[in-house]
Design a protein around this motif. Structure first.
Motif, mmCIF file in Angstrom:
data_model
loop_
_atom_site.group_PDB
_atom_site.id
_atom_site.type_symbol
_atom_site.label_atom_id
_atom_site.label_comp_id
_atom_site.label_asym_id
_atom_site.label_seq_id
_atom_site.Cartn_x
_atom_site.Cartn_y
_atom_site.Cartn_z
ATOM 1 N N GLN A 101 0.801 -1.226 0.000
ATOM 2 C CA GLN A 101 0.000 0.000 0.000
ATOM 3 C C GLN A 101 0.833 1.274 0.000
ATOM 4 O OE1 GLN A 101 -2.201 -0.623 3.621
ATOM 5 N NE2 GLN A 101 -3.684 -2.033 2.687
ATOM 6 N N GLU A 102 2.029 1.219 0.559
ATOM 7 C CA GLU A 102 2.841 2.416 0.756
ATOM 8 C C GLU A 102 3.798 2.626 -0.415
ATOM 9 O OE1 GLU A 102 3.789 5.790 2.435
ATOM 10 O OE2 GLU A 102 2.525 4.422 3.612
ATOM 11 N N GLU A 103 3.844 3.859 -0.920
ATOM 12 C CA GLU A 103 4.739 4.166 -2.044
ATOM 13 C C GLU A 103 6.150 4.504 -1.565
ATOM 14 O OE1 GLU A 103 3.028 7.230 -4.427
ATOM 15 O OE2 GLU A 103 1.259 6.035 -4.967
ATOM 16 N N ASP A 104 6.242 5.251 -0.462
ATOM 17 C CA ASP A 104 7.548 5.658 0.048
ATOM 18 C C ASP A 104 7.892 4.834 1.287
ATOM 19 O OD1 ASP A 104 9.855 6.879 0.851
ATOM 20 O OD2 ASP A 104 9.040 8.918 0.947
ATOM 21 N N GLU A 106 10.794 3.952 2.458
ATOM 22 C CA GLU A 106 11.918 4.455 3.255
ATOM 23 C C GLU A 106 11.435 5.441 4.316
ATOM 24 O OE1 GLU A 106 16.033 6.945 2.498
ATOM 25 O OE2 GLU A 106 15.478 5.357 1.079
ATOM 26 N N ASN A 107 10.509 6.313 3.924
ATOM 27 C CA ASN A 107 9.961 7.274 4.873
ATOM 28 C C ASN A 107 9.137 6.549 5.952
ATOM 29 O OD1 ASN A 107 9.385 10.067 5.719
ATOM 30 N ND2 ASN A 107 7.281 9.583 5.106
ATOM 31 N N TRP A 108 8.382 5.524 5.528
ATOM 32 C CA TRP A 108 7.583 4.749 6.496
ATOM 33 C C TRP A 108 8.491 4.039 7.490
ATOM 34 C CZ3 TRP A 108 7.077 -0.370 7.991
ATOM 35 C CH2 TRP A 108 5.955 -0.680 8.761
ATOM 36 N N TYR A 109 9.597 3.475 6.987
ATOM 37 C CA TYR A 109 10.548 2.826 7.881
ATOM 38 C C TYR A 109 11.060 3.811 8.934
ATOM 39 C CZ TYR A 109 11.014 -1.186 4.666
ATOM 40 O OH TYR A 109 10.790 -2.296 3.884
ATOM 41 N N LYS A 110 11.426 5.003 8.470
ATOM 42 C CA LYS A 110 12.020 5.983 9.375
ATOM 43 C C LYS A 110 11.028 6.417 10.447
ATOM 44 C CE LYS A 110 14.829 10.186 9.316
ATOM 45 N NZ LYS A 110 15.459 11.216 8.452
ATOM 46 N N ILE A 111 9.818 6.768 10.030
ATOM 47 C CA ILE A 111 8.781 7.189 10.996
ATOM 48 C C ILE A 111 8.473 6.070 11.978
ATOM 49 C CG2 ILE A 111 6.338 7.811 11.200
ATOM 50 C CD1 ILE A 111 6.630 9.258 8.498
ATOM 51 N N THR A 112 8.333 4.873 11.445
ATOM 52 C CA THR A 112 7.965 3.730 12.284
ATOM 53 C C THR A 112 9.058 3.395 13.283
ATOM 54 O OG1 THR A 112 6.573 2.816 10.531
ATOM 55 C CG2 THR A 112 7.290 1.299 12.248
ATOM 56 N N LEU A 113 10.311 3.434 12.838
ATOM 57 C CA LEU A 113 11.411 3.141 13.742
ATOM 58 C C LEU A 113 11.454 4.128 14.905
ATOM 59 C CD1 LEU A 113 14.217 2.165 11.198
ATOM 60 C CD2 LEU A 113 13.370 0.726 13.070
ATOM 61 N N TYR A 114 11.270 5.403 14.607
ATOM 62 C CA TYR A 114 11.289 6.405 15.678
ATOM 63 C C TYR A 114 10.137 6.184 16.657
ATOM 64 C CZ TYR A 114 15.105 9.354 14.051
ATOM 65 O OH TYR A 114 16.352 9.836 13.740
ATOM 66 N N ARG A 115 8.971 5.860 16.140
ATOM 67 C CA ARG A 115 7.824 5.622 17.032
ATOM 68 C C ARG A 115 8.054 4.397 17.914
ATOM 69 N NH1 ARG A 115 2.848 6.831 12.710
ATOM 70 N NH2 ARG A 115 3.081 9.116 12.766
#
Length: 652
Positions: A101-104, A106-115
């Motif tokens: 579902q997600e296009e980006d 890398e950005n999802w990984y980064k946000i998720t890791l921080y959370r």
């Protein structure tokens, strides 16, 4: 100082050979005492419902979602918090869905890791760094410790953490790292798990539940009557074996025995098809035969069901006659049948028509004697149970981690009941010529249960194995807690009045504070502060029954994990959480599937109710472990004094 005291200090000195090391340990232990107590998670009467059990274990009965709420409050939307919680429950499955579902990414990984890092920090904050370190996954232990530990020496913390996260993503380890963080959060959210009995029977996955429990980090198990009958089967007690097989057939779960444990049911199937070839066995259709059974499979199931039920009634009759002290003569029913009339006269003197009057294997002059063919079947089945390595492994785990009761942090945990008289006094129960009551009855029965696996004397071994069946079915058994088990009547007699099983007085006295305090004091607890937590009898929420009784001194957490109970309970199970703030009871909605939980982000926590909140946050020092740590600190201070007085010499 006595010789024994000196010898003990010398042994302690081997662990802490210097003043410095003993002092450091005192400081470490004292710091642990001031941490918040770990979260305890209570589950009962799981009855083979592995999928629902697995989900509740993953979400910690809402403890994971609460941590997410604590960390992000109003800074994240409810949808984002729900998505993050679902990821923590099912990281692998959720990542696969997001990738579609997600296009980006890398950005999802980064946000998720921080959370996840923030949730990890909060979750780990109530433990010592040493304890957290032991829980870290080996492959990422160093990196995770760096990310969740505040480093005062790093001036630009944001850049420091950014560099680590960016590197994780660049080298293609983001998914593995996210999974590791999610599993760590699950691990840290619950410090200790209590299973209050009945892992087995009814549902299709008790063997999967046992596998999962064997890998759990910290737990204890209070045996339920359904667990004990499986223990009896594994020990080779034939009435228990017949009961386990009959329950498995009745609930359409022969796969547990055949595929889960590799126990061959063909001897029973072949015998049943021959002995009952002209019998439709309609009364033995079962209550939940798999919907994918064809006509022939249903016929096999009915005949096997009847064959093993009749064998069970015969074996139970032999036990009752061999042990008159079991006080179960009213369960001797085969000799009360009038085959020529198709009726039976029950012990109350009333005569009832039988729904099924075909007994081709019963010799009416010796009704409790197995035929030669039935003996052969039971010998082969017994061999299958006793020699099943996986079953034996699971039962030894129950022995190692379990017991009939446990006193833990001010709570008395057991599955069933305390046999009581109507006036609330402890009922006197005879076990092999001796009289026991209260705690002594529990201790004696547990001792016999363990001896069923370890006793060397053949006569004592047989007595111990027979006690496992007694615990399963006897009216004075604390795990059964009813006047009789009406299995025969439910199959053969239409009149529902004959199916009645009257509960022990314990269940009618749960709102009597004097009785409850007496029980708590019997097990060494303060009646004013202690609580009883147990399961066994489903709470009928649909009828307005409250699981919290006697002003919060008794909590019954069997709310119907088993699908067979949901029509009468109205929910799909209760679980209890005991954290540093108090006790909270959670009622669960029916669990549909892991797929629904991932795709629709459906959780099954439906309602959480505070049972008791403490006036101040409870610390490790307030727990049983805290008492042990305080004793250790006292011993170490004693050792320091011995070093300083020259009684014991340091070994530098």
């Amino acid at each position: 100082m006595t010789t024994e005291e000196l010898r003990y200090l010398q042994r302690l000195a081997e662990l802490y050979p210097t003043i410095g090391k003993a002092s450091t340990e005192i400081i470490n232990l004292q710091s642990i005492l001031n941490l918040p107590k770990g979260t305890e998670h209570f589950l009962s009467d799981i009855h083979g419902e592995y999928q629902a059990f697995s989900h509740v274990l993953r979400n910690g009965s809402g403890a994971v979602r609460k941590k997410v709420d604590d960390v992000f409050g109003h800074t994240l939307s409810n949808q984002d918090k729900r998505s993050l919680a679902t990821l923590i429950y099912y990281p692998k499955e959720k990542i696969e869905l997001v990738k579609k579902q997600e296009e980006d990414m890398e950005n999802w990984y980064k946000i998720t890791l921080y959370r996840l890092i923030e949730v990890c920090k909060t979750t780990a904050s109530k433990y010592t760094r040493s304890k957290v370190r032991k829980a870290l996954p080996a492959d990422y232990a160093y990196v995770i410790e760096e990310l969740i530990t505040e480093k005062a020496e790093v001036l630009d913390k944001e850049a420091y953490y950014d560099a680590i996260v960016e590197t994780i993503i660049q080298i293609g380890r983001a998914e593995n790292f996210i999974i590791a963080l999610c599993e760590l959060i699950q691990r840290l959210v619950v410090d200790h798990l209590h299973i209050l009995g009945d892992i087995y029977d009814r549902g299709p996955g008790p063997h999967f539940i046992m596998d999962r429990l064997m890998s759990y980090h910290s737990l204890d198990i209070q045996w339920g009557n359904h667990d004990v009958v499986w223990m009896g089967a594994a020990a080779g007690q034939q009435a228990c074996i017949a009961t386990v097989i009959r329950n498995s057939v009745r609930y359409g779960n022969l796969d547990i025995l055949e595929d889960g444990y590799g126990i061959n049911m063909m001897p029973l199937a072949a015998f049943a098809m021959e002995a009952y070839r002209d019998d439709p066995c309609i009364a033995f259709s079962g209550i939940s035969s798999p919907s994918n059974y064809n006509a022939m499979e249903k016929e096999y199931s009915r005949k096997m069901h009847k064959a093993i039920a009749v064998i069970q009634f015969k074996l139970e009759g032999q036990l009752i006659m061999n042990h008159p002290d079991f006080d179960m003569e009213d369960r001797l029913l085969l000799h009360r049948i009038h085959p020529e009339k198709g009726t039976i006269t029950l012990p109350d003197g009333k005569e009832y028509p039988l729904l099924d009057n075909c007994f081709p294997t019963v010799d009416w002059t010796h009704p409790y004697q197995l035929t030669k063919e039935e003996q052969t079947v039971m010998e082969r089945l017994t061999s299958g149970f006793v020699n099943c390595a996986k079953l034996q492994q699971h039962m030894r785990f129950l022995l190692d981690k379990g017991g009939l009761y446990r006193v833990y942090n001010g709570n008395l945990l057991f599955h069933g009941s305390i046999p009581l008289n109507e006036d609330g006094s402890f009922k006197k129960v005879q076990i092999y010529g001796n009289i026991y009551k209260g705690k002594a009855l529990y201790d004696t029965l547990e001792s016999y249960a363990r001896r069923a696996f370890y006793e060397l004397d053949d006569k004592e071994l047989e007595k111990s194995r027979d006690i496992l069946w007694y615990i399963w079915a006897a009216p004075n058994s604390p795990l059964f807690g009813k006047d009789k088990m009406t299995t025969f009547e439910r199959y053969y007699i239409e009149d529902p009045g004959t199916h009645q099983e009257n509960k022990n007085a314990y269940y009618r006295l749960l709102e009597n504070e004097k009785v409850v305090d007496h029980i708590l004091e019997e097990f060494g607890l303060d009646g004013a502060e202690g609580r009883i937590i147990n399961g066994h009898v489903p709470v009928h929420q649909l009828e307005g029954e409250n699981p919290v009784k006697c002003g919060g001194k008794v909590i019954v957490i069997d709310g119907g994990f088993s699908k067979a109970y949901r029509k009468i309970t109205g929910i799909a199970g209760y679980t209890l959480i005991y954290n540093s703030y108090g006790l909270a009871l959670t009622a669960h909605e029916p669990f549909t599937s892991a797929e629904d939980a991932v795709i629709r982000e459906q959780d099954i926590v439906s309602n959480r109710v505070a049972v008791h909140y403490t006036s101040r946050r409870r610390l490790v020092g307030d727990t049983d472990n805290g008492k042990a740590l305080k004793e250790r600190i006292s011993e170490l201070k004693w050792l320091l004094e011995a070093y300083r007085r020259g009684i014991i010499k340091e070994k530098k």
